[in-house]
Structures are given as C-alpha cells and as structure tokens.
Design an enzyme around this catalytic site. Structure first.
Site, PDB file in Angstrom:
ATOM      1  N   ASP A   1       0.836  -1.200   0.000  1.00 31.31           N
ATOM      2  CA  ASP A   1       0.000   0.000   0.000  1.00 31.31           C
ATOM      3  C   ASP A   1       0.875   1.256   0.000  1.00 31.31           C
ATOM      4  O   ASP A   1       1.928   1.275  -0.629  1.00 31.31           O
ATOM      5  CB  ASP A   1      -0.909  -0.040   1.244  1.00 31.31           C
ATOM      6  CG  ASP A   1      -2.252   0.628   1.027  1.00 31.31           C
ATOM      7  OD1 ASP A   1      -2.268   1.864   0.898  1.00 31.31           O
ATOM      8  OD2 ASP A   1      -3.276  -0.084   1.000  1.00 31.31           O
TER       9      ASP A   1
ATOM     10  N   SER B   1     -11.249  -0.783  -0.478  1.00 30.19           N
ATOM     11  CA  SER B   1      -9.959  -0.751   0.225  1.00 30.19           C
ATOM     12  C   SER B   1     -10.138  -0.999   1.714  1.00 30.19           C
ATOM     13  O   SER B   1      -9.219  -1.479   2.384  1.00 30.19           O
ATOM     14  CB  SER B   1      -9.282   0.610   0.037  1.00 30.19           C
ATOM     15  OG  SER B   1      -8.674   0.720  -1.221  1.00 30.19           O
TER      16      SER B   1
ATOM     17  N   HIS C   1      -3.602   6.024   3.797  1.00 25.80           N
ATOM     18  CA  HIS C   1      -4.377   4.875   3.339  1.00 25.80           C
ATOM     19  C   HIS C   1      -3.819   3.556   3.882  1.00 25.80           C
ATOM     20  O   HIS C   1      -4.559   2.721   4.426  1.00 25.80           O
ATOM     21  CB  HIS C   1      -4.396   4.870   1.810  1.00 25.80           C
ATOM     22  CG  HIS C   1      -5.292   3.851   1.186  1.00 25.80           C
ATOM     23  ND1 HIS C   1      -4.887   2.554   0.937  1.00 25.80           N
ATOM     24  CD2 HIS C   1      -6.571   3.940   0.738  1.00 25.80           C
ATOM     25  CE1 HIS C   1      -5.875   1.889   0.359  1.00 25.80           C
ATOM     26  NE2 HIS C   1      -6.914   2.709   0.234  1.00 25.80           N
TER      27      HIS C   1
END
Length: 395
Positions: free
Chosen positions: A150, A338, A181
């Site tokens: 990521d 996600s 994120h």
C-alpha cells in the site's frame, strides 16, 4: 504424441521392483503443530476389541502402568501413559491396536469481547446488524504475519503496539506513509482497537506514494518482495497479504499475484470502487486471490463496490473507522473496497492463528464457508451473496 507418451512409460513399469512386505503395524500419529509431551502416548484399540486384547496390550508395558485405561461396551477402548520405545514397538505389532497417538498439550481457547468496537468489526462477529461488540477468540492471529502492500504504515501509531514493521519501499525514498491509506488498512487488519487480528505482525510494503499512486512495475516488485521476504520471517501459523489497490486489467499484476499465492501467502484484494464487474480490474480479477466487495452498515452493497462472479466475499467497507497518520493516536473514517479487503486479510490471519496453517485456497474457502449468506441487498445477479463472519459461537 499420446501413444509415444504411453510407450515411454512402459519400460518404467516393467523395471519397477517387486513390492516389499506390507507394514501392518499400527501407525504412530503425531498431531501437527502441537505441543508434544515426550514419551507419553494414547493407544486406541480397534472397534470390537475384547477386554482380553486390552489387557494383553497393557501387559506389554514393562515399567510402570497406564495413567488411564478406557474400556466399556461401545466406548473408546484403549489406554494412555508413559511408554518406553521398546514396549511401544511391541504394542504397535498387536493386531487389535488401531493406532497410537503421541500426547500433546491442550489449552483453553477463551472468547473475548471488545465493546464499543468499530461497526465493521462488530458485524464480523455477529449474524445481524446493529451490534457494537466484537467477539473473537483470544488467539487473535498470534503467530501470523500480515503484509500491507500500500502507501506504507505509520509504524509508530499506538494502536499497533510495536507490531508494525517497515519492510520495503518500491515507489520513492521516503520510508513513511505520507497518505494515510496504508495506515488505515493496517489498523483494520491488526490494530489493537481497530483491528480484526490484534496479535498479528504487520509489515509495510510501500508501492504507492503520498498521492496514492504508483506504477505497475513498482507494484509487481512489491508483490515479488513479499513472496521472498515472508520466507525469512517468523510466521509459524501462516502469512497473509492485503492489496487495497487496483487499476484496469493487467496480466503482469495478476501473474505476480498468482505467483505470490503459489508461495503459500493468502492474498486479499479489493474488488474496486467503480460499481462495475470486477473481472475487468487487477488484481481483483486474479482467480487465486480472495477478492473482496464492500457493504454498508445496513448490509446493502456499498454503492461504489464492484461485483461479479470473481468476488469471493463481502465485508464492511462504508464509513470504516481506523488508524491514521498525523499523531500516534490519529484516526479517520473513510470508505471503499480498500476498507473491506483488510477485514478479510485480518480474518485470514485470525483463522490461521486459531485453526492453524492451511493453503490460501483452503483459507478463502473456509472464509466463504463461515460467511452469512443471503443477507446483502442490492447485489447484481451472478454475484455471490456472502458476508464475512468469524465463526463466533455466541452469535
């Protein structure tokens, strides 16, 4: 060509040696992955064996006597205790002995509850909507490794308790999460407050920069790194990886993902956020990955979630609270497949810690088998209606 293949096998068949004598001794079973008690065994007699056969087997013990003797009509018949190697060999040879199992240690598996949990965690351990309690076994993914492919992980965040480790960077020279994120994803997988598997070890593999973007080649490099690096880590109960990223269909991305899975790493991937068929996206379309769609707190398909036959499972993905960058206590609430995928990566780590190692395919199948079916609304036809569930026996 087919005839040539058959003929080529004939010399091997003709040259094969005659079979040796069949070993008819009772097998000695050693429980896989168990804490073995040396020198102690359980001897199981065949169904229907007589009390005389039991006495004869016990009589082979020349030093001491059994700790337990099991007998009775229609019941488990045998005995247990310390048995020396020479005596064990004699017992093995008795025709009435079915098998001998080496003793191992059993411990309590306690279910624990987290009150006031993020709704996604609570939904994972409940059969219905509305719960705010996350109930799970206290093993909590211990002995597992979880790779987050990521934007990186803010490893100093207090919710990770020192279990988040920087592993690799394939996008820039900054070994930090400049986006948030990846830290959010890691928190859902294994955060102490926000995570599914609260004892897993988290590894940051950075393939996306602070703006949340990266190249195909960098992503492939990160995937290949996980395949190699995971062999050098202590993950006795198994390894999972999460890819909450995606783009248009890419043979390279899918091939790299498949290669990672072939190395025994369970891979959870996001289905994508275009409300479209996930078969047109990578790595979502890779058949050997466990592809995850998203749901809202009312069990409706998240409006953005991709769908289709390649989606293996759905998990909470709308308005998910988890860890964030900025300070060691920062949190953020965001939405996306996600956010759904790390619920499944975390569930994979949890089940590996609870039930022991298994292949990635078997683990995805286990997650599907545990799932609650028929609950999700708004799914297009041809999409499996399976919502993730952790097997909580009190649900």
């Amino acid at each position: 060509m087919k005839s040539a293949t058959i003929l080529a096998l004939l010399p091997l068949a003709l040259a094969a040696p005659a079979p040796g004598p069949i070993d008819r001794r009772a097998p000695i079973i050693q429980p896989r992955g168990a804490d073995i008690i040396p020198g102690k065994y359980i001897v199981k007699l065949k169904d229907g064996a007589s009390d005389a056969a039991l006495s004869n087997a016990i009589g082979k013990i020349k030093k001491g006597k059994p700790q337990y003797v099991y007998k009775g009509a229609g019941k488990f018949k045998g005995f247990a205790g310390a048995i020396q190697d020479a005596d064990l060999s004699e017992i093995q040879a008795l025709p009435d002995v079915e098998y001998i199992e080496q003793e191992s240690v059993y411990t309590v598996n306690a279910y624990v509850s987290q009150t006031g949990a993020p709704w996604g965690l609570a939904r994972l351990s409940s059969k219905t909507t509305g719960s705010t309690t996350y109930t799970r076994d206290s093993t909590d993914g211990a002995g597992t490794c979880s790779y987050v492919v990521d934007t990186g992980i803010y490893t100093a965040h207090s919710d990770f308790g020192g279990r988040a480790i920087w592993a690799g960077n394939f996008v820039d020279s900054s070994n930090s999460d400049g986006n948030g994120h990846g830290t959010h994803v890691a928190g859902t997988i294994g955060g102490t407050k926000h995570g599914v598997a609260k004892k897993t070890t988290l590894y940051a593999v950075k393939v996306l920069n602070a703006s949340g973007s990266g190249s195909t080649s960098g992503v492939v490099a990160g995937i290949n790194f996980v395949a190699t690096d995971s062999k050098n880590r202590s993950c006795p109960n198994g390894t999972v990886a999460n890819m909450s990223l995606g783009g248009s269909f890419s043979s390279s991305i899918n091939s790299a993902a498949a290669a990672l899975v072939s190395q025994g790493v369970f891979l959870a991937v996001a289905a994508g956020n275009d409300n479209a068929n996930a078969a047109n996206y990578s790595p979502a379309s890779e058949a050997t990955a466990c592809t995850v769609g998203a749901t809202a707190s009312n069990d409706a398909k998240s409006s953005f979630s991709n769908y289709g036959a390649v989606v293996d499972i759905f998990a909470p993905g709308t308005s998910i609270l988890s860890t964030w960058i900025g300070s060691t206590s920062s949190t953020n609430t965001i939405s996306g497949t996600s956010m759904a995928s790390p619920h499944i990566a975390g569930l994979g780590a949890y089940l590996l810690g609870l039930e022991g190692p298994r292949t990635p395919a078997a683990l995805c199948a286990r997650i599907q088998a545990l799932s609650t079916t028929g609950k999700i609304t708004g799914l297009p036809s041809g999409t499996s209606n399976r919502l993730a569930f952790n097997g909580n026996p009190s649900a």
